[in-house]
Design a protein around this motif. Structure first.
Motif, PDB file in Angstrom:
ATOM      1  N   ASP A   1       0.835  -1.214   0.000  1.00 24.23           N
ATOM      2  CA  ASP A   1       0.000   0.000   0.000  1.00 24.23           C
ATOM      3  C   ASP A   1       0.864   1.256   0.000  1.00 24.23           C
ATOM      4  OD1 ASP A   1      -2.266  -1.552   0.059  1.00 24.23           O
ATOM      5  OD2 ASP A   1      -2.458  -1.489   2.250  1.00 24.23           O
TER       6      ASP A   1
ATOM      7  N   VAL B   1       1.114   4.221  -2.938  1.00 23.93           N
ATOM      8  CA  VAL B   1       0.934   5.645  -2.665  1.00 23.93           C
ATOM      9  C   VAL B   1       2.092   6.453  -3.242  1.00 23.93           C
ATOM     10  CG1 VAL B   1       0.937   7.378  -0.817  1.00 23.93           C
ATOM     11  CG2 VAL B   1      -0.506   5.350  -0.634  1.00 23.93           C
TER      12      VAL B   1
ATOM     13  N   ARG C   1       0.792  10.604   9.233  1.00 25.93           N
ATOM     14  CA  ARG C   1       0.111  11.312   8.148  1.00 25.93           C
ATOM     15  C   ARG C   1       1.185  11.864   7.233  1.00 25.93           C
ATOM     16  NH1 ARG C   1      -4.758  15.388   9.305  1.00 25.93           N
ATOM     17  NH2 ARG C   1      -5.630  13.335   9.832  1.00 25.93           N
ATOM     18  N   THR C   2       1.077  11.578   5.944  1.00 24.86           N
ATOM     19  CA  THR C   2       2.145  11.906   4.995  1.00 24.86           C
ATOM     20  C   THR C   2       1.663  12.888   3.936  1.00 24.86           C
ATOM     21  OG1 THR C   2       1.602  10.122   3.447  1.00 24.86           O
ATOM     22  CG2 THR C   2       3.066   9.585   5.289  1.00 24.86           C
ATOM     23  N   GLN C   3       2.613  13.653   3.440  1.00 22.51           N
ATOM     24  CA  GLN C   3       2.418  14.482   2.253  1.00 22.51           C
ATOM     25  C   GLN C   3       3.507  14.088   1.256  1.00 22.51           C
ATOM     26  OE1 GLN C   3       2.004  18.684   2.820  1.00 22.51           O
ATOM     27  NE2 GLN C   3       0.942  18.439   4.784  1.00 22.51           N
ATOM     28  N   SER C   4       3.093  13.577   0.111  1.00 28.99           N
ATOM     29  CA  SER C   4       4.047  13.091  -0.881  1.00 28.99           C
ATOM     30  C   SER C   4       3.947  13.909  -2.149  1.00 28.99           C
ATOM     31  CB  SER C   4       3.784  11.610  -1.196  1.00 28.99           C
ATOM     32  OG  SER C   4       3.805  10.849   0.000  1.00 28.99           O
TER      33      SER C   4
ATOM     34  N   HIS D   1      -1.921  11.189   2.736  1.00 32.28           N
ATOM     35  CA  HIS D   1      -2.381   9.856   3.106  1.00 32.28           C
ATOM     36  C   HIS D   1      -1.977   9.556   4.538  1.00 32.28           C
ATOM     37  CE1 HIS D   1      -3.466   8.712  -1.039  1.00 32.28           C
ATOM     38  NE2 HIS D   1      -2.369   9.368  -1.412  1.00 32.28           N
ATOM     39  N   GLU D   2      -2.587   8.509   5.074  1.00 30.78           N
ATOM     40  CA  GLU D   2      -2.200   7.983   6.390  1.00 30.78           C
ATOM     41  C   GLU D   2      -1.899   6.502   6.238  1.00 30.78           C
ATOM     42  OE1 GLU D   2      -5.090   8.722   9.388  1.00 30.78           O
ATOM     43  OE2 GLU D   2      -4.848  10.906   9.371  1.00 30.78           O
ATOM     44  N   PHE D   3      -0.787   6.082   6.813  1.00 27.26           N
ATOM     45  CA  PHE D   3      -0.477   4.658   6.864  1.00 27.26           C
ATOM     46  C   PHE D   3       0.470   4.396   8.022  1.00 27.26           C
ATOM     47  CE2 PHE D   3       1.920   6.540   3.252  1.00 27.26           C
ATOM     48  CZ  PHE D   3       3.186   6.560   3.807  1.00 27.26           C
TER      49      PHE D   3
ATOM     50  N   GLN E   1       0.074  14.788  -2.385  1.00 28.25           N
ATOM     51  CA  GLN E   1      -0.898  13.760  -2.030  1.00 28.25           C
ATOM     52  C   GLN E   1      -0.811  13.526  -0.520  1.00 28.25           C
ATOM     53  OE1 GLN E   1      -2.881  12.453  -4.524  1.00 28.25           O
ATOM     54  NE2 GLN E   1      -1.813  13.972  -5.797  1.00 28.25           N
TER      55      GLN E   1
ATOM     56  N   CYS F   1       8.647  12.341   0.742  1.00 35.22           N
ATOM     57  CA  CYS F   1       7.510  12.046   1.623  1.00 35.22           C
ATOM     58  C   CYS F   1       7.792  12.684   2.982  1.00 35.22           C
ATOM     59  CB  CYS F   1       7.331  10.530   1.740  1.00 35.22           C
ATOM     60  SG  CYS F   1       5.992  10.044   2.854  1.00 35.22           S
TER      61      CYS F   1
END
Length: 450
Positions: free
Chosen positions: A58, A62, A90-93, A75-77, A73, A108
């Motif tokens: 996953d 991303v 919590r990421t910003q890519s 997302h959380e993982f 983008q 990231c």
């Protein structure tokens, strides 16, 4: 310099090349996950060390999507720390492109999700306080000047939100500025007080000073979370206008006190064998918390008929006779001490009228059969009290007619010093209740007949 900037970021940052190998790993990433830059740089992907194998697909999807998409983008993982714990981040890519537009990799930036949520919650709270709060919020800097003002505070202060910024509080408050500044200085030096405070203030306006308002206030000291040592940034002053509730509370308390005084006066007067002494008792009880001096003047006419001797129709005739009597001749009957405090005493019955000038408030009250209020005004004229035959220092007067059995017996006068406020309608109503009791006692004593 680039390495120093990346390493000094507050957010964790990892960058991957086009082949998926880790190219950058900053100090915050090492703090969050425990893996050092030496251990991380050069590895391909995150599977097996910084992420569980089950989560790696996953995460790779991303990052691959970020390389193909414009912009950032979010997302959380879950990532894996060096000691085996899973951390939700919590990421910003975003893709990293070469000058020719070719994708060179992806970076990231991430932070622990709970820290990010706390930050967003704090920002949301701040925005709500400054836009939708039903109380005033005023951020004051270390120089005690407004730095940020919310909509409620601007409406309460009667100016625009930007017009307040940088102005001393003394420019906004005609009264109460010293108390507010003292509270702000205390909070800067000692911290927030343990309870809210009620402050009476008066705003400035182009037309002069507005009526006083009561603001229930709380204070919070602000410190920078980025400084190594807590450095005060200013004070958050939160307040709500509670003037109406406070005045209602004060009025209810005053009504309870006055009702209690009337009850006590009635009980004490019932023990007096001499009705004239009972009248003095009523006057003394009325002065407590109400006025500084009290006077009772009776009409200089033949003595009243025995109590109960007025036949039907005579009361109306007496009323008509009063109306055409003109200026009354008032003789002093009772007076409270003008010097040291003490009980009111009967004045020796000389029969000589008080030398009131025409238009005196006592004469007006007699002619109107009502109450007359008067004050010296904002600028105290010398000799104002002496001209009215009142004790020195008097600045407010209230004259109330004494009526009993349809006749005017005289006038009761209540006087206040400059330390007290002028008489108002509620004061006049209370004075009329007291005057009715005094008049009944004097009528029983056979004093005065109008």
């Amino acid at each position: 310099m680039l390495a120093a900037l990346l390493d000094g970021m507050d957010a964790a940052l990892v960058a991957f090349g086009a082949d998926g190998a880790v190219t950058h790993w900053n100090h915050e990433a090492a703090r969050v996950l425990g893996w050092t830059a030496e251990e991380a740089v050069g590895r391909t992907g995150l599977a097996g060390w910084a992420a569980r194998t089950a989560d790696a697909d996953d995460i790779e999807a991303v990052l691959t999507a970020a390389m193909r998409s414009p912009g950032r983008q979010v997302h959380e993982f879950a990532l894996l720390t060096k000691d085996g714990r899973r951390v939700l981040v919590r990421t910003q890519s975003s893709a990293v492109r070469c000058p020719d537009g070719r994708v060179a990799g992806v970076y990231c930036a991430f932070s622990e999700a709970h820290a990010q949520i706390d930050l967003e919650r704090s920002i949301a709270l701040s925005e709500a306080l400054f836009e939708d709060a039903s109380w005033g919020v005023l951020l004051v800097d270390a120089d005690l000047r407004p730095a940020v003002v919310n909509a409620y505070a601007a409406r309460t202060l009667g100016v625009g939100r930007t017009a307040l910024l940088g102005r001393p509080l003394g420019d906004l408050l005609a009264q109460g500025a010293e108390e507010v500044e003292a509270a702000l200085q205390h909070v800067l030096g000692e911290g927030a007080p343990p309870a809210v405070a009620e402050m009476w203030v008066a705003l400035r306006s182009e037309d002069g000073e507005l009526p006083r308002r009561c603001w229930r206030s709380g204070f919070v000291r602000l410190a920078s979370p980025l400084a190594e040592e807590p450095v005060p940034l200013g004070v958050a002053w939160l307040f709500q206008d509670v003037t109406d509730a406070k005045r209602a509370e004060q009025e209810n308390s005053l009504l309870r006190f006055r009702s209690h005084q009337l009850h006590r006066a009635g009980r004490a007067a019932a023990e007096c064998q001499d009705p004239a002494e009972a009248a003095a008792v009523h006057l003394d009880f009325a002065l407590a918390g109400f006025a500084d001096h009290g006077l009772v003047d009776l009409v200089a006419t033949p003595a009243a008929a025995p109590y109960g001797a007025v036949r039907e129709g005579e009361a109306e005739a007496a009323w008509d006779a009063d109306a055409g009597a003109g200026a009354p001749r008032l003789v002093r009957a009772l007076a409270s001490p003008a010097g040291s405090p003490g009980p009111s005493e009967a004045v020796p019955a000389t029969g000589l009228p008080v030398a009131y000038a025409p238009g005196h408030p006592a004469a007006q009250a007699y002619e109107r059969r009502g109450s007359v209020r008067t004050s010296a005004g904002p600028v105290l004229a010398e000799g104002w009290a002496a001209a009215r035959k009142w004790p020195d220092g008097t600045v407010h007067g209230l004259c109330v007619v004494l009526r009993s059995r349809g006749r005017t017996l005289g006038v009761a006068t209540f006087l206040r010093a400059p330390s007290r406020r002028p008489f108002d309608r509620a004061d006049a109503a209370y004075a009329e209740d007291v005057a009715g009791r005094i008049a009944a006692a004097l009528d029983l004593a056979g004093a005065g007949a109008g």
